[in-house]
Design an enzyme around this catalytic site. Structure first.
Site, short mmCIF file in Angstrom:
data_model
loop_
_atom_site.label_atom_id
_atom_site.label_comp_id
_atom_site.label_asym_id
_atom_site.label_seq_id
_atom_site.Cartn_x
_atom_site.Cartn_y
_atom_site.Cartn_z
N GLY A 65 11.63 3.44 4.71
CA GLY A 65 12.67 3.27 5.71
C GLY A 65 14.02 3.36 5.06
O GLY A 65 14.23 2.84 3.96
N LYS A 105 7.81 -2.55 10.61
CA LYS A 105 7.26 -3.58 9.73
C LYS A 105 7.01 -4.89 10.49
O LYS A 105 6.08 -5.64 10.15
CB LYS A 105 8.20 -3.82 8.55
CG LYS A 105 8.18 -2.71 7.52
CD LYS A 105 6.81 -2.55 6.88
CE LYS A 105 6.83 -1.60 5.70
NZ LYS A 105 5.51 -1.44 5.06
N ILE A 141 5.62 0.42 -6.63
CA ILE A 141 4.79 -0.74 -6.33
C ILE A 141 3.32 -0.37 -6.31
O ILE A 141 2.47 -1.05 -6.90
CB ILE A 141 5.21 -1.37 -4.98
CG1 ILE A 141 6.59 -2.01 -5.11
CG2 ILE A 141 4.18 -2.41 -4.52
CD1 ILE A 141 7.15 -2.55 -3.80
N SER A 176 7.54 -6.21 4.76
CA SER A 176 8.90 -6.20 4.23
C SER A 176 9.70 -7.33 4.86
O SER A 176 9.50 -7.68 6.03
CB SER A 176 9.59 -4.87 4.53
OG SER A 176 10.96 -4.92 4.16
N TYR A 181 12.80 1.07 10.64
CA TYR A 181 11.87 0.55 9.62
C TYR A 181 11.53 -0.91 9.91
O TYR A 181 10.37 -1.31 9.83
CB TYR A 181 12.54 0.69 8.25
CG TYR A 181 11.72 0.22 7.08
CD1 TYR A 181 10.48 0.77 6.80
CD2 TYR A 181 12.21 -0.76 6.21
CE1 TYR A 181 9.73 0.36 5.70
CE2 TYR A 181 11.48 -1.17 5.10
CZ TYR A 181 10.25 -0.62 4.86
OH TYR A 181 9.52 -1.02 3.76
#
Length: 264
Positions: A99, A164, A22, A147, A160
């Site tokens: 994560g 986030k 990304i 996310s 994770y």
């Protein structure tokens, strides 16, 4: 012309995690839009490869730099190197994040804290260091890679997802205090084909096929889907956009609310 509102000519953009899928795609897209990109990654070889490809394809100057985002001294070196080479910072994309699948009740304190430091605290520290430079620039912005697991119940990714989730509220708080000088937004990223990184997170090919089939768009995202969203959020076209979470997830997963389970 309308197309000029998406131009990033004269922008200098730091992108963390830009050696990966990304981040790398984002660096390419932003350079094509006219930006000078600083490609920061723990993997210097991957960062330099992307930088060389971008310069060859676009003619834009780039800077590749190795950065461990959990090390505040290295974050300062990243900022200093950017200023020394380009003289300014117009936008920051806090893209680093990682994560893997973890058992809900099987995570240690140390693991939970390290996930928070990597996914949230590192972005806070880099934003803090960049803010004095960002405030000097027109249409300056900070954008975070969020996310979907941070906005929905995600017991399979508890460390994770917690990190986030915190990132989203941190972004909102920064936006509230930074306007009108610096815009701050988050992209809530759905399932994207990151190659080997997705498999390392705990998925297998059969899982990914079921996931793809369940999305409204019947496919997982590709890195450029996210890169184009970053281009929009840091461009003049988004100059009145701050404090939002832009959902880029292929329409999500639709399931019928009817007891029959009929999805049509």
């Amino acid at each position: 012309m309308t197309i000029d509102m998406f131009s990033l000519k004269d922008y200098v953009v730091i992108i963390t995690g830009a050696g990966g899928a990304i981040g790398g795609a984002t660096a390419h897209v932003l350079a094509e839009a006219g930006a000078k990109v600083v490609i920061s990654d723990l993997n210097l070889e991957a960062a330099q490869k992307n930088a060389d490809e971008i310069t060859k394809a676009t003619g834009q100057e780039t800077l590749a730099i190795k950065t461990n985002v959990t090390d505040e001294a290295q974050l300062q070196e990243l900022v200093d190197a950017t200023i020394n080479k380009f003289g300014k910072i117009t936008a920051l994309i806090n893209n680093v994040g990682w994560g893997e699948s973890t058992p809900l009740w099987g995570v240690s304190t140390d693991y939970m804290v390290k996930s928070y430091v990597l996914n949230t605290v590192s972005s806070y520290n880099l934003t803090k260091l960049c803010m004095p430079y960002l405030k000097k620039e027109e249409n300056a912005s900070v954008t975070f890679s969020g996310s979907l697991v941070g906005t929905t119940p995600s017991p399979e990714f508890i460390s994770y997802s917690n990190a986030k989730a915190a990132l989203v509220n941190m972004s909102r708080s920064m936006a509230a205090m930074s306007g009108p000088d610096v815009r701050v937004n988050t992209i809530i990223i759905g399932s994207v084909d990151n190659g080997a990184a997705t498999l390392e997170a705990g998925y297998d090919e059969a899982m990914l096929k079921r996931l793809s089939d369940s999305f409204v768009m019947k496919r997982r995202g590709n890195p450029k889907d996210i890169a184009y969203a970053f281009n929009y959020l840091i461009s003049p076209a988004a100059s009145w956009v701050t404090g939002i979470e832009l959902l880029v997830n292929g329409g999500g997963i639709y399931k019928s609310k009817m007891p029959t389970g009929d999805d049509e």
